[in-house]
Design a protein around this motif. Sequence first.
Motif, PDB file in Angstrom:
ATOM      1  N   PRO A 144      14.261  22.649  -2.880  1.00 24.29           N
ATOM      2  CA  PRO A 144      14.060  23.851  -2.067  1.00 24.29           C
ATOM      3  C   PRO A 144      14.698  25.075  -2.733  1.00 24.29           C
ATOM      4  CG  PRO A 144      14.838  22.035  -0.694  1.00 24.29           C
ATOM      5  CD  PRO A 144      14.882  21.546  -2.116  1.00 24.29           C
ATOM      6  N   GLY A 145      14.008  26.195  -2.660  1.00 22.14           N
ATOM      7  CA  GLY A 145      14.549  27.446  -3.223  1.00 22.14           C
ATOM      8  C   GLY A 145      13.929  27.788  -4.556  1.00 22.14           C
ATOM      9  N   ILE A 146      13.574  26.755  -5.343  1.00 19.63           N
ATOM     10  CA  ILE A 146      13.121  27.024  -6.720  1.00 19.63           C
ATOM     11  C   ILE A 146      11.845  27.868  -6.718  1.00 19.63           C
ATOM     12  CG2 ILE A 146      12.347  25.982  -8.900  1.00 19.63           C
ATOM     13  CD1 ILE A 146      15.209  25.211  -8.424  1.00 19.63           C
ATOM     14  N   LEU A 147      10.898  27.524  -5.840  1.00 23.83           N
ATOM     15  CA  LEU A 147       9.632  28.263  -5.862  1.00 23.83           C
ATOM     16  C   LEU A 147       9.753  29.641  -5.202  1.00 23.83           C
ATOM     17  CD1 LEU A 147       7.021  25.389  -5.376  1.00 23.83           C
ATOM     18  CD2 LEU A 147       7.764  26.523  -7.478  1.00 23.83           C
ATOM     19  N   GLU A 148      10.920  29.935  -4.643  1.00 29.70           N
ATOM     20  CA  GLU A 148      11.148  31.290  -4.105  1.00 29.70           C
ATOM     21  C   GLU A 148      11.668  32.228  -5.196  1.00 29.70           C
ATOM     22  OE1 GLU A 148      13.760  30.683  -0.729  1.00 29.70           O
ATOM     23  OE2 GLU A 148      12.355  29.103  -0.139  1.00 29.70           O
ATOM     24  N   ILE A 149      11.943  31.677  -6.360  1.00 28.50           N
ATOM     25  CA  ILE A 149      12.457  32.520  -7.448  1.00 28.50           C
ATOM     26  C   ILE A 149      11.318  33.344  -8.025  1.00 28.50           C
ATOM     27  CG2 ILE A 149      13.442  32.502  -9.793  1.00 28.50           C
ATOM     28  CD1 ILE A 149      14.835  29.852  -9.030  1.00 28.50           C
ATOM     29  N   ALA A 150      11.512  34.658  -8.065  1.00 27.91           N
ATOM     30  CA  ALA A 150      10.581  35.502  -8.817  1.00 27.91           C
ATOM     31  C   ALA A 150      11.087  35.454 -10.257  1.00 27.91           C
ATOM     32  CB  ALA A 150      10.612  36.929  -8.288  1.00 27.91           C
ATOM     33  N   ASP A 162      25.157  27.139   1.088  1.00 30.26           N
ATOM     34  CA  ASP A 162      26.187  28.092   0.651  1.00 30.26           C
ATOM     35  C   ASP A 162      25.571  29.458   0.341  1.00 30.26           C
ATOM     36  OD1 ASP A 162      28.063  26.055   0.757  1.00 30.26           O
ATOM     37  OD2 ASP A 162      27.746  25.504  -1.341  1.00 30.26           O
ATOM     38  N   GLU A 163      26.410  30.480   0.429  1.00 28.61           N
ATOM     39  CA  GLU A 163      25.936  31.842   0.175  1.00 28.61           C
ATOM     40  C   GLU A 163      26.576  32.433  -1.093  1.00 28.61           C
ATOM     41  OE1 GLU A 163      25.163  32.881   4.893  1.00 28.61           O
ATOM     42  OE2 GLU A 163      26.826  33.852   3.836  1.00 28.61           O
ATOM     43  N   VAL A 164      25.734  33.172  -1.816  1.00 31.30           N
ATOM     44  CA  VAL A 164      26.182  33.872  -3.023  1.00 31.30           C
ATOM     45  C   VAL A 164      25.961  35.364  -2.772  1.00 31.30           C
ATOM     46  CG1 VAL A 164      25.775  34.232  -5.488  1.00 31.30           C
ATOM     47  CG2 VAL A 164      25.602  31.924  -4.511  1.00 31.30           C
ATOM     48  N   LEU A 165      27.051  36.103  -2.805  1.00 30.81           N
ATOM     49  CA  LEU A 165      27.024  37.510  -2.387  1.00 30.81           C
ATOM     50  C   LEU A 165      26.978  38.447  -3.591  1.00 30.81           C
ATOM     51  CD1 LEU A 165      27.425  38.361   0.581  1.00 30.81           C
ATOM     52  CD2 LEU A 165      29.862  38.632   0.101  1.00 30.81           C
ATOM     53  N   TYR A 166      26.203  39.513  -3.493  1.00 25.00           N
ATOM     54  CA  TYR A 166      26.238  40.568  -4.508  1.00 25.00           C
ATOM     55  C   TYR A 166      25.615  41.815  -3.900  1.00 25.00           C
ATOM     56  CZ  TYR A 166      21.458  38.892  -5.425  1.00 25.00           C
ATOM     57  OH  TYR A 166      20.153  38.500  -5.290  1.00 25.00           O
ATOM     58  N   SER A 167      25.773  42.935  -4.606  1.00 21.63           N
ATOM     59  CA  SER A 167      25.328  44.183  -3.998  1.00 21.63           C
ATOM     60  C   SER A 167      23.828  44.382  -4.222  1.00 21.63           C
ATOM     61  CB  SER A 167      26.151  45.365  -4.508  1.00 21.63           C
ATOM     62  OG  SER A 167      25.876  45.577  -5.855  1.00 21.63           O
ATOM     63  N   ARG A 168      23.259  45.225  -3.382  1.00 19.17           N
ATOM     64  CA  ARG A 168      21.806  45.386  -3.266  1.00 19.17           C
ATOM     65  C   ARG A 168      21.091  45.595  -4.594  1.00 19.17           C
ATOM     66  NH1 ARG A 168      17.281  44.906  -2.925  1.00 19.17           N
ATOM     67  NH2 ARG A 168      15.703  46.125  -1.849  1.00 19.17           N
ATOM     68  N   HIS A 169      21.679  46.415  -5.462  1.00 22.79           N
ATOM     69  CA  HIS A 169      21.018  46.682  -6.742  1.00 22.79           C
ATOM     70  C   HIS A 169      21.748  45.989  -7.891  1.00 22.79           C
ATOM     71  CE1 HIS A 169      18.772  49.504  -4.366  1.00 22.79           C
ATOM     72  NE2 HIS A 169      19.858  50.193  -4.086  1.00 22.79           N
ATOM     73  N   GLY A 170      22.379  44.872  -7.558  1.00 18.60           N
ATOM     74  CA  GLY A 170      23.125  44.116  -8.578  1.00 18.60           C
ATOM     75  C   GLY A 170      22.183  43.404  -9.540  1.00 18.60           C
ATOM     76  N   LEU A 229      19.896  40.983 -11.497  1.00 15.72           N
ATOM     77  CA  LEU A 229      18.951  40.028 -10.915  1.00 15.72           C
ATOM     78  C   LEU A 229      19.336  38.560 -11.095  1.00 15.72           C
ATOM     79  CD1 LEU A 229      15.301  41.223 -11.703  1.00 15.72           C
ATOM     80  CD2 LEU A 229      16.494  41.186  -9.514  1.00 15.72           C
ATOM     81  N   MET A 230      20.045  38.251 -12.184  1.00 15.83           N
ATOM     82  CA  MET A 230      20.319  36.833 -12.450  1.00 15.83           C
ATOM     83  C   MET A 230      21.219  36.190 -11.395  1.00 15.83           C
ATOM     84  SD  MET A 230      18.400  35.949 -14.820  1.00 15.83           S
ATOM     85  CE  MET A 230      18.981  34.256 -14.907  1.00 15.83           C
ATOM     86  N   TYR A 231      21.951  37.001 -10.625  1.00 15.05           N
ATOM     87  CA  TYR A 231      22.812  36.396  -9.592  1.00 15.05           C
ATOM     88  C   TYR A 231      21.933  35.703  -8.538  1.00 15.05           C
ATOM     89  CZ  TYR A 231      25.875  39.935 -11.684  1.00 15.05           C
ATOM     90  OH  TYR A 231      26.562  40.732 -12.572  1.00 15.05           O
ATOM     91  N   GLY A 232      20.888  36.405  -8.117  1.00 14.95           N
ATOM     92  CA  GLY A 232      19.996  35.831  -7.103  1.00 14.95           C
ATOM     93  C   GLY A 232      19.191  34.671  -7.658  1.00 14.95           C
ATOM     94  N   ILE A 233      18.737  34.817  -8.895  1.00  9.64           N
ATOM     95  CA  ILE A 233      17.940  33.744  -9.512  1.00  9.64           C
ATOM     96  C   ILE A 233      18.796  32.480  -9.655  1.00  9.64           C
ATOM     97  CG2 ILE A 233      16.838  33.039 -11.695  1.00  9.64           C
ATOM     98  CD1 ILE A 233      15.737  35.887 -11.949  1.00  9.64           C
ATOM     99  N   SER A 234      20.026  32.655 -10.108  1.00 11.45           N
ATOM    100  CA  SER A 234      20.913  31.494 -10.278  1.00 11.45           C
ATOM    101  C   SER A 234      21.242  30.862  -8.931  1.00 11.45           C
ATOM    102  CB  SER A 234      22.213  31.906 -10.967  1.00 11.45           C
ATOM    103  OG  SER A 234      21.934  32.376 -12.262  1.00 11.45           O
ATOM    104  N   ALA A 235      21.446  31.705  -7.907  1.00  8.49           N
ATOM    105  CA  ALA A 235      21.747  31.167  -6.571  1.00  8.49           C
ATOM    106  C   ALA A 235      20.588  30.301  -6.089  1.00  8.49           C
ATOM    107  CB  ALA A 235      22.013  32.307  -5.589  1.00  8.49           C
ATOM    108  N   ARG A 236      19.388  30.826  -6.194  1.00  9.22           N
ATOM    109  CA  ARG A 236      18.229  30.069  -5.705  1.00  9.22           C
ATOM    110  C   ARG A 236      18.043  28.777  -6.497  1.00  9.22           C
ATOM    111  NH1 ARG A 236      15.809  35.203  -4.290  1.00  9.22           N
ATOM    112  NH2 ARG A 236      15.558  35.150  -2.021  1.00  9.22           N
ATOM    113  N   PRO A 272      21.019  33.524  -1.708  1.00  5.38           N
ATOM    114  CA  PRO A 272      21.523  34.815  -2.164  1.00  5.38           C
ATOM    115  C   PRO A 272      21.624  35.784  -0.984  1.00  5.38           C
ATOM    116  CG  PRO A 272      19.282  34.422  -2.991  1.00  5.38           C
ATOM    117  CD  PRO A 272      19.611  33.306  -2.064  1.00  5.38           C
ATOM    118  N   VAL A 273      22.726  36.508  -0.887  1.00  5.96           N
ATOM    119  CA  VAL A 273      22.901  37.502   0.180  1.00  5.96           C
ATOM    120  C   VAL A 273      23.218  38.837  -0.484  1.00  5.96           C
ATOM    121  CG1 VAL A 273      24.293  38.169   2.190  1.00  5.96           C
ATOM    122  CG2 VAL A 273      23.765  35.748   1.780  1.00  5.96           C
ATOM    123  N   THR A 274      22.366  39.838  -0.249  1.00  6.50           N
ATOM    124  CA  THR A 274      22.634  41.142  -0.863  1.00  6.50           C
ATOM    125  C   THR A 274      23.176  42.099   0.189  1.00  6.50           C
ATOM    126  OG1 THR A 274      20.379  41.918  -0.530  1.00  6.50           O
ATOM    127  CG2 THR A 274      20.864  40.871  -2.632  1.00  6.50           C
TER     128      THR A 274
END
Length: 356
Positions: free
Chosen positions: A7-13, A103-111, A113-120, A126-128
């Motif tokens: 789960p999550g992998i296919l949500e990665i852009a 679990d949640e991985v936090l970063y700022s809105r325009h942070g 991109l790899m933070y969200g990709i790695s989280a997923r 990922p929580v922005t």
Amino acid sequence: MTLVPRPGILEIAPYVGGESKVEGRATAIRLAANENPLGPSPKAVEAYRALSGDLNRYPDGGALALRRALAERYGLNFERLVCGAGSDELIALLVRAYAGPGDEVLYSRHGFLMYGISARSAGATPVTVPERSLTADVEALLGAVTERTRLLFLANPNNPTGSYLPYETLRGLAERLPSRVLLVIDAAYAEYVEASDYDDGLSLVERFPNVVVLRTFSKIHGLAALRLGWAYGPEAVIDVLNRVRGPFNVSAAALAAGVAAIGDAHHVERSRAHNARIHAWFVRQLERLNLRAEPSVGNFVLVRFGDAQGAADFLKSQGVLVRPVGAYGLPEHLRITLGTDEEMQAVVDALERYRQ
Ligand code: PLP
């Protein structure tokens, strides 16, 4: 039967890198990936070449020579350094080691991109968090921490905004963040920053058990092709990274070039000075064209165009590649890496034609 990923992998852009080619042109002006336009240190190139006789040998899996060189250069404990195939690998390893489903991985809105990709890809969420004036908002980040938060990524300076948090603010964040949340300070562009209230965060690693700093050789050292980054962190975190990384995750070529690059302070200084000069010049030219560059301390500027895609397409037609940043939640901006004098003159000429 279809194969189904976790789960999550296919949500990665998928991450789309900066473009490097313009059809119909032999060469393009490449300002889409925040690379060093001056290239790497000649000493790093020499070290890379010298390695060609040893390609049958595995690299030093412990990256000892490079860790020693980094420790000496920055006054660090080499036992708390680990190298990676770019800081991208270290970002992914940290997330994989510390966060998973639920679990949640936090970063700022325009942070970055790899933070969200790695989280997923780790199955985490990922929580922005909204920014203020295109700058990370510490109060909002702290307010978004829940009992599920495992990591907080902060690129300082940030890509693609170019904004940064001063040391006092960064220290405040480290002090107030619960110690069960890992604060990852990604200082990929640290060498470019001239502001006196900036700090790369390495000193915070000594003070807090939950602070890690990431650095890279892809930016000011001009070695993006070799994929080399490093992390400095508390003993326990470095131990974890050493357990999850591949035994030979960094190539011998990257290690050799990295040692030479760290030893060439002159090249770093030349690159920094060039960037500062061309940055000031380019911002003035943009003003003349009634274009606004957001304040930036990196080797790139974020420019508001309104019709950013139209502007990017026009620039491409002129042989200039820049970075649309819609994927970062900035559909009206383009990120333009600061290139050589000739490249930036060509951008200004192209923008002049665009404004006509
Ligand atoms: N962190 C930030 C903020 C970046 O902008 C980049 C590259 O653009 C990276 C990390 C990744 O760098 P590397 O080439 O070391 O993987």
